[in-house]
Design a protein around this motif. Structure first.
Motif, short mmCIF file in Angstrom:
data_model
loop_
_atom_site.label_atom_id
_atom_site.label_comp_id
_atom_site.label_asym_id
_atom_site.label_seq_id
_atom_site.Cartn_x
_atom_site.Cartn_y
_atom_site.Cartn_z
N GLN A 37 1.00 -1.41 0.15
CA GLN A 37 0.28 0.49 -0.24
C GLN A 37 1.14 1.48 0.10
O GLN A 37 1.80 1.11 0.01
CB GLN A 37 -0.62 0.18 1.39
N ASN A 40 -5.36 2.25 -2.57
CA ASN A 40 -5.02 0.82 -1.85
C ASN A 40 -4.68 -0.32 -3.06
O ASN A 40 -5.22 -0.24 -4.62
CB ASN A 40 -6.47 0.27 -1.83
N LEU A 86 -11.44 -2.80 0.24
CA LEU A 86 -11.22 -2.54 2.02
C LEU A 86 -12.45 -1.58 2.38
O LEU A 86 -12.91 -0.64 1.83
CB LEU A 86 -9.72 -1.32 2.07
N LEU A 126 -11.04 0.93 7.33
CA LEU A 126 -8.92 1.56 7.82
C LEU A 126 -8.70 2.23 9.08
O LEU A 126 -9.70 2.25 9.84
CB LEU A 126 -8.95 2.88 6.71
N TRP A 127 -7.60 1.61 8.87
CA TRP A 127 -6.81 1.21 10.88
C TRP A 127 -5.97 2.03 10.15
O TRP A 127 -5.08 2.53 9.02
CB TRP A 127 -6.75 -0.17 11.12
N ARG A 187 -10.14 3.10 14.21
CA ARG A 187 -11.08 2.73 12.47
C ARG A 187 -11.49 3.78 12.40
O ARG A 187 -12.72 4.42 13.08
CB ARG A 187 -12.03 1.14 12.96
N ALA A 199 -2.05 2.06 9.95
CA ALA A 199 -1.63 0.91 9.88
C ALA A 199 -1.16 0.51 8.53
O ALA A 199 -1.45 0.15 7.03
CB ALA A 199 -2.18 0.25 10.83
N TYR A 211 -0.72 -2.47 6.18
CA TYR A 211 -2.02 -3.47 5.70
C TYR A 211 -1.22 -4.34 4.48
O TYR A 211 -0.93 -3.51 3.18
CB TYR A 211 -2.79 -3.01 4.80
N TRP A 229 -4.57 -6.30 8.23
CA TRP A 229 -4.39 -5.04 8.91
C TRP A 229 -3.58 -5.54 9.76
O TRP A 229 -3.41 -6.67 10.41
CB TRP A 229 -4.83 -4.60 9.30
N GLN A 230 -2.23 -5.05 10.83
CA GLN A 230 -1.69 -4.71 11.70
C GLN A 230 -1.71 -3.64 12.55
O GLN A 230 -1.57 -2.52 12.74
CB GLN A 230 -0.11 -4.17 11.12
N ASN A 231 -2.89 -4.23 13.56
CA ASN A 231 -3.16 -3.67 14.06
C ASN A 231 -3.21 -3.41 15.46
O ASN A 231 -4.27 -3.10 16.61
CB ASN A 231 -4.78 -3.93 14.14
#
Length: 796
Positions: free
Chosen positions: A61, A88, A94, A97-98, A174, A230, A232, A238-240
């Motif tokens: 991304q 994206n 998606l 979004l985070w 989020r 974050a 993705y 998602w690395q959340n």
């Protein structure tokens, strides 16, 4: 029969040269230290190949930012707004979004504050550096109750200005999109916010401000300061994961434009290139900056005298500094009226890079002498092992943040001290080298993870460990015997002896010993891989391939492991399994040595050898005394016969005839081998135990009777069929009088007392204690403070 035996002896010697179990096969379950990692690593696919390279369908991304921020120096606050354009490039749609909200870790109700704990009461009271209760723990608890930190979100809106629904979960935000963002599309939205800046000396974080008591001026080091996308990506989605403090960052590359409004007498250092020097610098400063670009030594842009003059002013006006940075994953900045600024140019990949330092007068003479030169040295050395530095600037900024990295910019602590009585400014040897080391380390982070963009939130070692390893190489290129923090295998021995270890492949939030597990042990492991396992040529080629393959991309551990094997042509699964997935230690013991000879099957030779061995055997005290006794055979000679004249070592015709018959069945080369035997050679069987569990190559220093020493290096595969005990054959041209395993301490062996044969006397030092002059005075300690053990037990 002899023919068969000869072949067996030859095969036995061949096998022993590779290493065989010392006592046969064990009945215990076989522990395969060389078991392949394929079952543990993710399956290769179109995104990440089995060779460790990005696949033909690899994607990532992109997030672009325009940020306008204002520093309120009096209130110690940042207020800002940003425009984010998110691209994206994934194959997925998606719906939301985070974003990361790292400043929320300073909220009073933050998880980071509430999870502070030790494994036990004993750990808090232990005095151990990793687990004991510290001043900063209590300070953080107390400050966290009173400091109102965290983002204050004012608006989250679309490009057209419509509010977007959002949810805040601790350090994550989020944003729900009006319609899913399809592959290939982008979306633009805006976020407005403010937050209070923490006092770095009270609430120790990766950013904050530092106030100088002498003049009440401050240095502001601003990082993790804006809501940012974050990551993705294919391996995680998602690395959340929440930001809890140890796990750092997983971010997307993008282009940034910064408008930083600060007091007019401040100087701003930031990620990127300054776009409006005419608006923020004097004509003299711009001229100096131009000269510095062509200079190969640091030149002052803002002098110590100019910085001192600025400290005495308090401008009520504001000034905006405009910076741009392309293809970076983050931005940070610093602002102060106290800054001295020096700079020099350097060549990297055919372009001119500006190395620069910002520091207060309190940093001199140390900073002016070493900072920018250390920046240049770091870039030169890291580029040698990876790739040319791709950015236009590299900055080192002094402040209360001891050491923290961002693209193109590093925060570095360390200053001289002023003697309170004489006013003289001095620095210790440790202060000097700590400063050089922290600058090399933090500037080096531009390569890992700022360009080779690993997921720090999950794998701390992929940036800290690799960077610490390269830091060691750069330090050793600074001067001979540079006092490096880590890198040498012997420096990790105490950790590998300790309890409470965790594998390198552990999430940083779960590590009790973060520095040892994420920095020191990986650095030592890579040093061993380079020096002992692969050799410098193979290692350096493979490591550079990893860096080039994943430059401006996001690798995972599997990509590193596979690339190192692919590019070196070496199966290293045993190494990754032992060093990265386990906590076994290196402890290889020499248990014993047997000198053996190859039988010539010639009775004249073999019986003479047995006679000499028998004569050399010690006689018991009873046998010695019995020799003086009178014997029956002496008083009655008729009792003597053939066997009294010839003993078991006498060669008979039967022996000679047997040898002739056996030789007839041999091939000429086999007969020659037996006739020559090991003429002029000495053969030894060395029994070795792997007590620590971690298989490693053998480095055997053989000392011969002449005093000559030779090194025989045996690959780790010697342990493949028997990982606990083996017998290794050594053949020398003269008698061996000593043997040492790992003579250069290159494998991090935790017990060198069993590395030599014969065993060596270990040196030690003791302090002699004087006798108590008043041993009968039982009241003498009553006025002393409570002892630690008394305090623990609650005694009064």
């Amino acid at each position: 029969m002899l023919f068969t035996n000869c072949r067996i002896v030859a095969a036995l010697l061949c096998a022993l040269s590779l290493g065989l179990p010392a006592t046969g096969w064990s009945a215990a379950p076989f522990d395969d230290k060389f078991r392949q990692l394929g079952e543990m690593l993710p399956t290769p696919n179109a995104y990440r190949t089995a060779s460790g390279a990005p696949g033909h369908a690899y994607w990532q991304q992109k997030a672009d930012y325009v940020i306008r921020a204002t520093l309120d120096e009096a209130r110690r606050e940042i207020s800002a707004s940003e425009q984010i354009t998110y691209h994206n490039r994934s194959p997925d749609s998606l719906a939301y979004l985070w974003l990361q909200l790292d400043q929320n870790a300073l909220r009073q109700d933050a998880d980071q504050r509430r999870v502070l704990a030790a494994p036990s009461r004993q750990a808090w009271l232990s005095g151990d550096e990793d687990t004991a209760l510290k001043f900063e723990d209590l300070r953080a608890i107390q400050a966290g109750r009173s400091f109102e930190g965290g983002f204050r979100l004012k608006a989250v809106r679309s490009a057209s200005g419509k509010p977007l629904p959002y949810t805040v979960n601790q350090t994550m935000l989020r944003i729900d999109l009006p319609q899913p963002l399809a592959p290939g599309q982008n979306v633009t939205f805006h976020v407005d916010w403010s937050y209070a800046i923490n006092d770095q000396k009270v609430l120790v974080e990766r950013s904050g401000y530092e106030v100088f008591e002498d003049d009440q001026n401050a240095i502001f080091q601003i990082a993790q300061w804006f809501p940012r996308m974050a990551a993705y990506y294919d391996a995680a989605g998602w690395q959340n994961k929440q930001y809890l403090g140890n796990g750092e960052f997983a971010l997307e590359f993008g282009d940034y434009e910064l408008y930083l409004t600060v007091p007019a007498d401040h100087v701003v250092a930031a990620t990127g290139e300054l776009q409006n020097p005419a608006a923020v610098l004097s004509a003299a400063q711009r001229e100096r900056l131009a000269r510095a670009r062509a200079s190969n030594t640091p030149l002052l842009i803002i002098t110590p005298e100019e910085a001192l003059a600025a400290e005495k002013s308090r401008s009520s006006a504001m000034k905006t500094w405009h910076y741009k940075a392309n293809n970076v994953r983050d931005v940070a900045w610093a602002s102060s009226r106290k800054f001295i600024w020096d700079a020099q140019g350097m060549d990297s990949g055919g372009k001119r890079v500006m190395a620069m330092s910002y520091y207060p007068n309190e940093g001199n003479p140390l900073w002016q002498q070493y900072s920018t030169r250390a920046v240049v040295h770091a870039i030169e050395q890291y580029s040698k092992y990876s790739f040319d530095y791709p950015y236009p600037v590299a900055l080192s900024v002094n402040g209360a943040v001891g050491g923290m990295e961002y693209p193109m910019l590093a925060f570095n602590g360390g200053r001289p001290v002023k003697d309170k009585k004489t006013g003289a400014v001095t620095y210790s040897r440790k202060t000097k080298y700590d400063l050089i080391s922290v600058i090399i380390h933090e500037v080096g982070h531009n390569y890992f993870p700022m360009i080779v963009n690993s997921d720090e939130r999950q794998w701390a070692w992929m940036d800290e460990g690799l960077n610490s390893f390269l830091q060691y190489l750069a330090e050793q290129a600074w001067e001979t015997d540079y006092p490096s923090w880590n890198g040498e295998p012997r420096q990790i021995v105490e950790h590998m002896r300790s309890a409470g270890q965790a594998p390198i492949m552990t999430n940083p939030e779960s590590l009790q010993q973060l520095t040892a597990s994420a920095y020191d042990k990986p650095a030592a492991a890579l040093n061993i891989l380079r020096e002992t396992v692969l050799g410098r040529e193979l290692f350096d080629f493979a490591f550079k391939q990893y860096a080039l393959r994943w430059k401006f991309k996001r690798p995972t551990p599997a990509d590193f492991f596979r690339t190192m094997e692919d590019a070196s042509g070496t199966d290293l699964d045993w190494f990754w399994r032992g060093w990265f997935y386990g906590t076994d230690a290196v402890d290889i013991s020499i248990d014993g040595i047997t000198e053996v000879g190859v039988s010539s099957r010639n009775p004249e030779i073999e019986k003479a050898w047995r006679r000499a061995r028998h004569a050399a055997e010690p006689q018991s005290i009873a046998s010695q005394r019995n020799r003086a006794m009178s014997k029956k055979i002496d008083s009655d000679p008729v009792l003597r016969d053939f066997y009294n004249e010839h003993d078991e070592f006498t060669v008979s015709n039967k022996d000679r005839n047997g040898q002739a018959e056996l030789l007839e069945g041999l091939d000429p080369w086999e007969r020659k081998l037996l006739e020559q035997g090991m003429a002029g050679k000495h053969l030894y069987l060395v029994d070795l135990s792997n007590l620590g569990g971690l298989v490693m190559p053998l480095i055997l220093e053989i000392e011969l009777a002449s005093g000559k020493k030779i090194i025989e290096r045996v690959p780790a595969e010697v342990w493949r069929q028997s990982p606990k005990k083996i017998t290794k054959v050594l053949i020398t041209d003269e008698p061996m009088v000593g043997l040492v395993q790992d003579p250069y301490w290159e494998t991090a062996d935790i017990d060198i007392s069993n590395n030599a044969w014969p065993r060596k006397i270990a040196p030690a030092r003791v302090e002699l204690l004087r006798p108590d002059p008043d041993p009968h005075n039982l009241m003498k300690d009553m006025a002393a403070p409570l002892k630690l053990e008394e305090a623990k037990s609650g005694k009064k």
